[in-house]
Write an enzyme that holds these catalytic residues in place. Sequence first.
Site, mmCIF file in Angstrom:
data_model
loop_
_atom_site.group_PDB
_atom_site.id
_atom_site.type_symbol
_atom_site.label_atom_id
_atom_site.label_comp_id
_atom_site.label_asym_id
_atom_site.label_seq_id
_atom_site.Cartn_x
_atom_site.Cartn_y
_atom_site.Cartn_z
ATOM 1 N N TYR A 1 -1.520 -0.755 10.635
ATOM 2 C CA TYR A 1 -1.757 -1.339 9.311
ATOM 3 C C TYR A 1 -0.550 -1.100 8.398
ATOM 4 O O TYR A 1 -0.009 -2.024 7.780
ATOM 5 C CB TYR A 1 -3.031 -0.746 8.689
ATOM 6 C CG TYR A 1 -3.175 -1.072 7.220
ATOM 7 C CD1 TYR A 1 -3.439 -2.368 6.801
ATOM 8 C CD2 TYR A 1 -3.010 -0.075 6.237
ATOM 9 C CE1 TYR A 1 -3.547 -2.679 5.449
ATOM 10 C CE2 TYR A 1 -3.125 -0.370 4.891
ATOM 11 C CZ TYR A 1 -3.388 -1.671 4.499
ATOM 12 O OH TYR A 1 -3.484 -1.978 3.157
ATOM 13 N N LYS B 1 2.378 -3.691 6.565
ATOM 14 C CA LYS B 1 2.735 -3.761 5.139
ATOM 15 C C LYS B 1 4.242 -3.576 4.956
ATOM 16 O O LYS B 1 4.875 -4.265 4.165
ATOM 17 C CB LYS B 1 1.957 -2.701 4.342
ATOM 18 C CG LYS B 1 0.462 -2.999 4.223
ATOM 19 C CD LYS B 1 0.199 -4.225 3.376
ATOM 20 C CE LYS B 1 -1.252 -4.631 3.355
ATOM 21 N NZ LYS B 1 -1.512 -5.913 2.713
ATOM 22 N N SER C 1 0.832 -1.201 0.000
ATOM 23 C CA SER C 1 0.000 0.000 0.000
ATOM 24 C C SER C 1 0.867 1.251 0.000
ATOM 25 O O SER C 1 1.966 1.253 0.577
ATOM 26 C CB SER C 1 -0.860 -0.025 1.264
ATOM 27 O OG SER C 1 -1.425 1.242 1.493
HETATM 28 N N1 LIG Z 1 -8.630 -1.600 -1.115
HETATM 29 C C1 LIG Z 1 -7.661 -0.736 -0.866
HETATM 30 O O1 LIG Z 1 -7.887 0.467 -0.810
HETATM 31 C C2 LIG Z 1 -6.237 -1.217 -0.655
HETATM 32 C C3 LIG Z 1 -5.174 -0.292 -0.766
HETATM 33 C C4 LIG Z 1 -3.884 -0.741 -0.563
HETATM 34 C C5 LIG Z 1 -3.645 -2.075 -0.251
HETATM 35 N N2 LIG Z 1 -4.681 -2.933 -0.139
HETATM 36 C C6 LIG Z 1 -4.408 -4.332 0.214
HETATM 37 O O2 LIG Z 1 -4.927 -5.179 -0.793
HETATM 38 C C7 LIG Z 1 -5.374 -6.401 -0.212
HETATM 39 C C8 LIG Z 1 -6.801 -6.667 -0.663
HETATM 40 O O3 LIG Z 1 -7.616 -5.567 -0.276
HETATM 41 P P1 LIG Z 1 -9.175 -5.541 -0.575
HETATM 42 O O4 LIG Z 1 -9.572 -4.108 -0.679
HETATM 43 O O5 LIG Z 1 -9.501 -6.457 -1.662
HETATM 44 O O6 LIG Z 1 -9.726 -6.098 0.798
HETATM 45 P P2 LIG Z 1 -10.918 -7.124 1.073
HETATM 46 O O7 LIG Z 1 -11.147 -7.107 2.542
HETATM 47 O O8 LIG Z 1 -12.066 -6.874 0.184
HETATM 48 O O9 LIG Z 1 -10.262 -8.517 0.649
HETATM 49 C C9 LIG Z 1 -9.402 -9.221 1.503
HETATM 50 C C10 LIG Z 1 -9.868 -10.662 1.511
HETATM 51 O O10 LIG Z 1 -9.007 -11.414 2.378
HETATM 52 C C11 LIG Z 1 -9.804 -12.266 3.164
HETATM 53 N N3 LIG Z 1 -9.061 -12.535 4.387
HETATM 54 C C12 LIG Z 1 -8.833 -11.707 5.436
HETATM 55 N N4 LIG Z 1 -8.097 -12.329 6.359
HETATM 56 C C13 LIG Z 1 -7.826 -13.568 5.871
HETATM 57 C C14 LIG Z 1 -7.103 -14.687 6.374
HETATM 58 N N5 LIG Z 1 -6.494 -14.646 7.569
HETATM 59 N N6 LIG Z 1 -7.052 -15.800 5.621
HETATM 60 C C15 LIG Z 1 -7.673 -15.869 4.408
HETATM 61 N N7 LIG Z 1 -8.377 -14.851 3.908
HETATM 62 C C16 LIG Z 1 -8.451 -13.712 4.630
HETATM 63 C C17 LIG Z 1 -11.114 -11.531 3.380
HETATM 64 O O11 LIG Z 1 -12.191 -12.400 3.671
HETATM 65 C C18 LIG Z 1 -11.294 -10.822 2.032
HETATM 66 O O12 LIG Z 1 -12.032 -11.614 1.145
HETATM 67 C C19 LIG Z 1 -5.201 -6.269 1.287
HETATM 68 O O13 LIG Z 1 -4.018 -6.914 1.656
HETATM 69 C C20 LIG Z 1 -5.087 -4.774 1.492
HETATM 70 O O14 LIG Z 1 -4.313 -4.458 2.618
HETATM 71 C C21 LIG Z 1 -5.968 -2.550 -0.349
#
Ligand SMILES: NC(=O)c1ccc[n+]([C@@H]2O[C@H](COP(=O)([O-])OP(=O)(O)OC[C@H]3O[C@@H](n4cnc5c(N)ncnc54)[C@H](O)[C@@H]3O)[C@@H](O)[C@H]2O)c1
Length: 362
Positions: A157, A161, A133
């Site tokens: 958080y 990362k 991120s």
């Molecule tokens: N969406 C954003 O704005 C953003 C920005 C930067 C980084 N990210 C990173 O991208 C990744 C995905 O983000 P997203 O927006 O799709 O989030 P999201 O919450 O929609 O998807 C994450 C998925 O991981 C699953 N999950 C959580 N803990 C778990 C575990 N212990 N074992 C197995 N599955 C698990 C959840 O059920 C979910 O389906 C994350 O790592 C997040 O930190 C997201």
Amino acid sequence: MKKNIRNSKGTVLVTGGAGYLGSHTSVALLEAGYSVVIADNFTNGYEENVKKVEEITGVPVPFYRADVTDEQALQTIFTEHSIDAVMHFAGLKSVKESFTRALDYYRTNVSGTVTLARVCNAFGVHKFIFSSSATVYGENQVPFTEHMPLKPTINPYGETKSMCERVLRDVALMNPEFSIAILRYFNPVGAHVSGRIGENPRGVPDNIMPYITQVAAGKLEKLHIFGNDYDTPDGTCIRDFVHVMDIAEGHVKAMEHAGAGAVVYNLGTGKGTSVKELIHTFQQVNNVRVPHEFAARREGDIAICYADTGKVHREIGWRATRTVADMCRDAWQYELGLMKEKAALLEASKGNGTFINMEKKV
Ligand SMILES: NC(=O)c1ccc[n+]([C@@H]2O[C@H](COP(=O)([O-])OP(=O)(O)OC[C@H]3O[C@@H](n4cnc5c(N)ncnc54)[C@H](O)[C@@H]3O)[C@@H](O)[C@H]2O)c1
């Protein structure tokens, strides 16, 4: 809707594939000819998302209810499928929540990454794409470039990362066969153009776009804009909003083109858009109102954040192509789809006493 897609290029394990970014990337992978296996514990994702990925692409997607901190569960997946690459989205992602659930964040994000990397190493799977991120940059000089020293992050958080990035760099040093792409996303928004999958957080949204769509839909009363006194042209924060399908396609490119070792790429558009501009575009493109008011600044928010996208374009040929208007239109189409689903469920349940699962926001 269904397409005939050839899936012979290899199999990618997508952790967190039932969530927002993972489901869209699964579509991009399937459309590019890869097979996908999803592992998700469904704490923030939906089984329906997996079905919708199958519907959009016409390709079956095996999935496992598995936790990424559970080494045995991961070993089962790697035993049952011939995995060629891993895209690791599974994680907890709320800055706010990470203060009150710090241990859960370190366990899921850091231990989960270590566990998954251990299994990859044991099974000889060396392609690893990681969801990082822009949070890791902290308050830095814009545009953020991959080589700039990271500022100590101000929330658990972001710290998780940074730690994962460090772990993965060390994994690449430990075993030079690894090819690891660490992708730093800026602000992913929007939805698949079909309107079938999109961002659907449980509870009150933490991110701005689902908040906007829910206000426009009348599910939430109004949007609070945190701060109108930043040193920006209109006083509101500036972010690099990037379409989720651009992010998804960036993963496919990173997997196909990243070489040996660990490499870091920004996934952003390189352009800043203020929160006020985003709301304005959303209202214009969709011809809806988004009632909003200003509130105090939120602790930890930086004024301006946007990416330098030179490296990712030069090295793997990726560039975001979709506009802020596309992001606003697609996000709204997804919200409208959810409302239609809810209306259909209510209609179907009328008179026959069917229980509607309200846990899922429809
Ligand atoms: N969406 C954003 O704005 C953003 C920005 C930067 C980084 N990210 C990173 O991208 C990744 C995905 O983000 P997203 O927006 O799709 O989030 P999201 O919450 O929609 O998807 C994450 C998925 O991981 C699953 N999950 C959580 N803990 C778990 C575990 N212990 N074992 C197995 N599955 C698990 C959840 O059920 C979910 O389906 C994350 O790592 C997040 O930190 C997201």
